[in-house]
Scaffold this motif. Structure first.
Motif, short mmCIF file in Angstrom:
data_model
loop_
_atom_site.label_atom_id
_atom_site.label_comp_id
_atom_site.label_asym_id
_atom_site.label_seq_id
_atom_site.Cartn_x
_atom_site.Cartn_y
_atom_site.Cartn_z
N HIS A 57 -7.78 72.49 102.41
CA HIS A 57 -7.11 73.78 102.49
C HIS A 57 -7.53 74.66 101.31
O HIS A 57 -8.04 74.16 100.30
CB HIS A 57 -5.59 73.57 102.44
N THR A 105 -5.65 76.96 98.98
CA THR A 105 -4.24 77.26 98.74
C THR A 105 -3.94 78.75 98.70
O THR A 105 -3.00 79.23 99.35
CB THR A 105 -3.78 76.59 97.43
N LYS A 110 -1.79 80.86 101.50
CA LYS A 110 -0.55 81.57 101.16
C LYS A 110 -0.57 82.97 101.76
O LYS A 110 0.40 83.42 102.37
CB LYS A 110 -0.42 81.67 99.63
N GLU A 165 1.27 74.88 91.11
CA GLU A 165 0.11 74.36 91.82
C GLU A 165 -0.17 72.92 91.40
O GLU A 165 -0.13 72.59 90.23
CB GLU A 165 -1.11 75.23 91.50
N GLN A 183 -3.64 67.19 95.06
CA GLN A 183 -3.68 68.03 96.26
C GLN A 183 -4.51 67.35 97.35
O GLN A 183 -4.11 67.30 98.51
CB GLN A 183 -4.28 69.40 95.89
N GLU A 188 -3.16 66.09 100.96
CA GLU A 188 -3.71 66.51 102.25
C GLU A 188 -4.21 65.31 103.05
O GLU A 188 -4.09 65.29 104.27
CB GLU A 188 -4.84 67.53 102.04
N CYS A 233 1.40 74.24 107.28
CA CYS A 233 2.13 73.42 106.32
C CYS A 233 2.26 71.96 106.69
O CYS A 233 2.51 71.12 105.83
CB CYS A 233 3.52 73.99 106.09
#
Lengths: 684, 684
Positions: free
Chosen positions: A205, A207, A211, A508, A514, A518, A572
């Motif tokens: 992704h 981020t 967003k 973050e 991250q 994921e 999400c």
């Protein structure tokens, strides 16, 4: 630990973060194979796009061989991509899988990959053309070295393609795994996947952009249309077409919903008034599908997938057979005789589907018996509770239908896998067909029975309402809230864990966490279930809505929430999917058209059965039936003629396509002319 | 006078006459424009392929300009062809037109034309590939300089294409004709045709080869199949596909004819036995069309038209409009607003067609009245003569139908011309649609009326027999014998005239007379009427043959003679047509499929109306109708599913096509790879 690698940059059109780190990555590729720690020191210049996850106990020799093949130059048969191990191969915790690899590449490599794939991009004159490096400067939005020209989704798609076409040379098996056979030309990634050595491959992704997309898509309540271009930019054409179709379908339903409300309010109990509504249904369901084709062609042209030629399709990862030579490519690959597959389809799958249909019929009959009991119970002593009891069989039946559909779905997947289709597209078609037939039967058989055998319009309306509402509630729950809730629990656990280890200053997550987050997310399994749901809703609306005018209103409401829940789910709940350069909604267009043909038949029959129409033929019921059948045939014929008459591609786009075709013909001619003149100069 | 130019040679595969005169024609092209007598001195080396006829009073300046443009080099915008005036411009008799021009060209020019046109020829490995000069040596049957590689029909097609794409440069009008406007890019030939300056352009027959073809085709009575490859070789793919379809259709009818005979002999009066025959009809008409598609694809692949890309379509010669810029090509050309055309179609053509249909209905009603009179007359005093009288209304009706069809045909052509379609294909589609609807209505309305309104099966059988037999006799007469007789009279006159002038030693006519003879022959107007006839026959057989089992036998007999008469007509009555590289039977496939859908409806209805089936539903006629309708819908659904399931192209050809596609993709990739490696060598 784990330096924060910048994850936006040269691919996305990110005006907020100007990217200056796009050139000079070539150095990275030159590193010798193996697990290099040194590479991480220059990781500030590395943009990870795709993650490869191998099982945690993968043999060291297999890993180093794979990384070498991925990094190797193209003329040596490699993929010429950059790859790094996440967290330097040291798992932060014992339970974590150390074998996560980040893959990125240089801008030049991506551009040449885009040319290989024949990606269509907007040209300076506004037309869409196949991208070539030779005249890259003439493409719109190509500035400088091409930074920001390709979207991140496109970059990830290119990397996926390059990885999937990374082929074995003279290896006979994957190093360390003698049972994982290879032969020249076999896709390495597909073998790793089919042998279970590779767990998954997924794109990361972005981020920041996610967003922004979420905000413009579903985080603000609004009545404007969805940002389809942005969705396409982030998730690819297949996804965007689904959301485009969902939106189109919703808007197409609005007139019907608007007509439905006064009908419901004033003529609700007047069943013989539904003729006008049925006629409206007839016209509506014929026209909207034709118009969708045109709208879809417009979208696909704008996104460059309409005229893109499909690459040669590789065998599916799970396809197996005896090694032989493919008659088309001449390459060695497993072959599976078509006769055997047909035998499996017709001797096992077809009987199985028929058996399931019989079972579903049996369940339906039980439902009607329960319904009868409940009604007789209610008729004996009508109280408030027995009034509710009348609805209970329908609700139970709706739940049972959903459960049967779910079980059948797994069986269909298993069977289709077992049929051993060579191509993914053929696999998908067989699966869709199996699932569609059963779902259609399961959802609509009872309605057909009530409408045409029992001819009980009150019960039909009641059943339709119950089925529709129950299935909507169940769907929304199963589809969005359940995975969201599971995901949320998982996320919270992870964030808590990370917080325990280090204090997070900004919200973050560091890259490593991250990526792991994921990797743990559920995998989005494609648009299949989403389309299937729309298909069933379309069925409820087009087949029988004339007896329950509120159906369209309910579906519109459902679709509005569906947009939000699907969008939320995409952004999400699930891992980012690879983009899928679809030019249309494929086999679903056919399915919806088949449904609209069935809708003509049911609506004509309902009209013929209405007291209003019956009043015109007081003496002879035979006359009435013959007229109904004649008119139905006329409408069907008209429908097919309309399908031929209305061009599938709007005129301006037809002209654009013809122009492109003409120019390429002219260019070829000119080239040939030059060659002949030169030839004649040489040979006087 | 008129030296006997050799007319066979480098194009035809003529093993009897080895050709040694193929090289060195280039010299001819260099001759200065104008009417050169000198050229004729070397005419032994010139092979005339195509004849251009201008009106006899064409202005000298227009002729010399046209000849110059045809002879001019390609890089000057000319066609680079050789052209000579027949008989040196001196008419043998006063009444004869001096402006006949023979056109030929060099072998090299033809080969480069074949490449321009993208002709597909057989490769050394047996596959079909687009011909290119670069690897011409790898094509099968390419020996030496390519003599005999292209068939004469292909050479003539290439010349036609080159002449039609001969475009105006900066001329504003045709010299000498200020009203014949030209603009840059306008096809000169099309303007000459549309202004009536050019009478015709036609390819010459090849007497020797025609003799051989005639012999193997129709001059010996035999039961073997037609020499389709030779027909294609001589007349081109469009013609060969028609004859292939005619033959296929005939063979497909044989089982039906075989079943029909015993039915006729033993169960002839037993109308309730026709159910089995109707069921057979249902299956038959669904399957044969699907199989034909596969057979046609096989033929088209073998003849190289299946995968050939269509060139950009030019406007029709008769198309007119205000000068503007074509949005596709950017060239200046007449534009005609689509809205205006649609208005003409929907406000004039559609009402006209409906009016004609009404008129045809009116005629039908008169026919039924006459039929009624005749029957009542017969019933009063039944004698032999009144027995014949009963058939007379049907015969008169059949003749009237044919006459109405003929008149309507002219009206349809006029209307479609007036609709001003830009493309020939669009013109053809509109014309076919108009003619089909009317012919269908005209031929079958009475049968539908008898079958479903009057429900009189005896009358249906009788009408079907009369209609079928009368129309067959009329057709054979109008189509073959009449033109043959006219042509024969004309030929005899000419031969007598020639004999008067000079004593013929051998039976062959001198070239000049032969050309004049062919120029006077009727023009073959394409396969339209032939297909239309087959379409109507197919209708008689598939719609109602269950009540008259001999229909199939009659159609088979008709088709056998049709093969001979059509073949004879093609070879001896008409001018040779230009070959038409068709890949399938086009819009006719659709027409036949529509007919087979209607056949399902009629056969199901006939089954439902049969006393045999009615016996199963003794108490309720409604039940019977509902079951009939349900089964009919089921069969229609099955038909559509079958159409999807049966692939249109047989597997081996699919593989060949995929192979070609794959190879071109691979070649592109390899080329690109080489470029990148070279680039990386240059920029280290």
């Amino acid at each position: 630990m784990s330096p924060k690698v910048r994850r936006q940059g040269f691919c996305g059109v990110n005006p907020l973060r100007p990217s200056k780190h796009c050139s000079g990555e070539r150095a990275l590729v030159e590193y010798p194979g193996g697990l290099v720690k040194a590479a991480m020191q220059s990781s500030e210049r590395f943009t990870p796009l795709v993650v490869l996850e191998l099982v945690s106990d993968t043999k060291e020799e297999a890993i180093s061989w794979l990384l070498h093949r991925i990094r190797d130059k193209q003329h040596n048969g490699g993929a010429e991509l950059m790859v790094e191990q996440l967290g330097h191969g040291e798992a932060a915790e014992e339970k974590q899988n150390p074998n996560l690899f980040l893959i990125g590449t240089s801008l030049q490599r991506l551009l040449s990959g885009a040319e290989d794939l024949g990606l269509f991009k907007e040209f300076n004159d506004g037309s869409m053309r196949g991208f070539t490096n030779a005249n890259k400067q003439n493409f719109k939005n190509f500035h400088g070295d091409g930074d920001g020209f390709l979207s991140m989704a496109e970059c990830q798609y290119i990397i996926k393609h390059e990885l999937e076409t990374l082929r074995a040379k003279d290896e006979t098996h994957i190093p360390g795994y003698t049972q994982a056979k290879l032969y020249p030309g076999k896709s390495i990634i597909r073998r790793l996947l089919s042998k279970g050595i590779m767990v998954q491959m997924f794109p990361l992704h972005e981020t920041e952009e996610l967003k922004r997309l979420s905000f413009s898509w579903f985080k603000k309540i609004k009545l404007s249309v969805q940002p389809l271009d942005e969705i396409r930019h982030y998730f690819g054409e297949g996804q965007a077409l689904y959301f485009g179709f969902l939106e189109y379908f919703t808007f197409a339903l609005i007139p019907m919903a608007l007509i439905g409300v006064p009908y419901y309010l004033f003529d609700w109990e007047n069943y013989d008034k539904y003729v006008i509504f049925a006629v409206f249904n007839l016209i509506w369901c014929t026209i909207i599908l034709e118009l969708w084709k045109r709208f879809s062609a417009t979208l696909a042209y704008r996104w460059g997938t309409l005229s893109r030629k499909k690459a040669f399709e590789e065998p599916r990862p799970g396809f197996h057979g005896v090694l032989g030579f493919n008659p088309v490519t001449g390459r060695e690959e497993p072959l599976y005789p078509n006769v055997k597959r047909q035998l499996r389809v017709f001797c096992v799958s077809v009987p199985f589907v028929l058996l399931c249909l019989y079972l579903s019929l049996y369940v339906m009959m039980i439902y009607f018996q329960m319904e009868g009991w409940a009604l007789s119970f209610h008729d004996e002593e009508p109280t408030f509770w027995t009034g509710i009891l009348v609805f209970i069989p329908s609700i139970i039946y709706a739940v049972v239908i959903e459960i049967l559909n779910l079980i059948y779905r797994y069986a269909a997947e298993f069977l289709t896998e077992w049929e051993n289709h060579r191509l993914e597209s053929s696999y998908q078609n067989h699966l869709v067909l199996k699932v569609l037939v059963f779902n259609f039967f399961n959802c609509f058989a009872s309605l057909f029975y009530i409408a045409f055998v029992m001819q009980d319009m009150v019960l039909l309306r009641q059943s339709l309402a119950t089925l529709l509402i129950t299935s909507q509630i169940l769907n929304q729950f199963m589809e969005a809230f359940l995975p969201y809730w599971l995901q949320r629990r998982r996320n919270k656990k992870l964030i808590r864990k990370v917080k325990r280890q280090q204090t997070l200053t900004d919200k973050e997550l560091p890259l490593e966490q991250q990526v792991r987050l994921e990797a743990d997310m559920s995998t989005y399994l494609g648009t299949f279930d989403d389309y299937l749901e729309l298909f069933l809703l379309y069925g409820y609306v087009s087949l029988f809505s004339c007896v329950y005018p509120l159906a369209a209103v309910l579906v519109v409401l459902n679709n509005f929430t569906e947009v939000y829940s699907d969008a939320f789910k995409m952004c999400c709940v699930f891992k980012r999917p690879f983009s899928d350069p679809a030019a249309n909604i494929g086999v679903w267009q056919l399915a919806f058209e088949a449904m609209s043909v069935i809708a003509v038949v049911t609506n004509c029959s309902l009209i013929g059965m209405s007291p209003q129409v019956k009043a015109y033929f007081p003496e002879s019921e035979m006359q009435l039936i013959l007229w109904t059948v004649a008119i139905e045939h006329g409408i069907l014929a008209l429908k097919f003629i309309l399908t031929f008459l209305i061009p599938d591609v709007p005129k301006p786009i037809q002209i654009q396509l013809a122009k492109l075709e003409f120019e390429s013909l002219e260019a070829l001619k000119k080239k040939k002319m030059l060659e002949t003149t030169e030839l004649s100069k040489v040979q006087p």
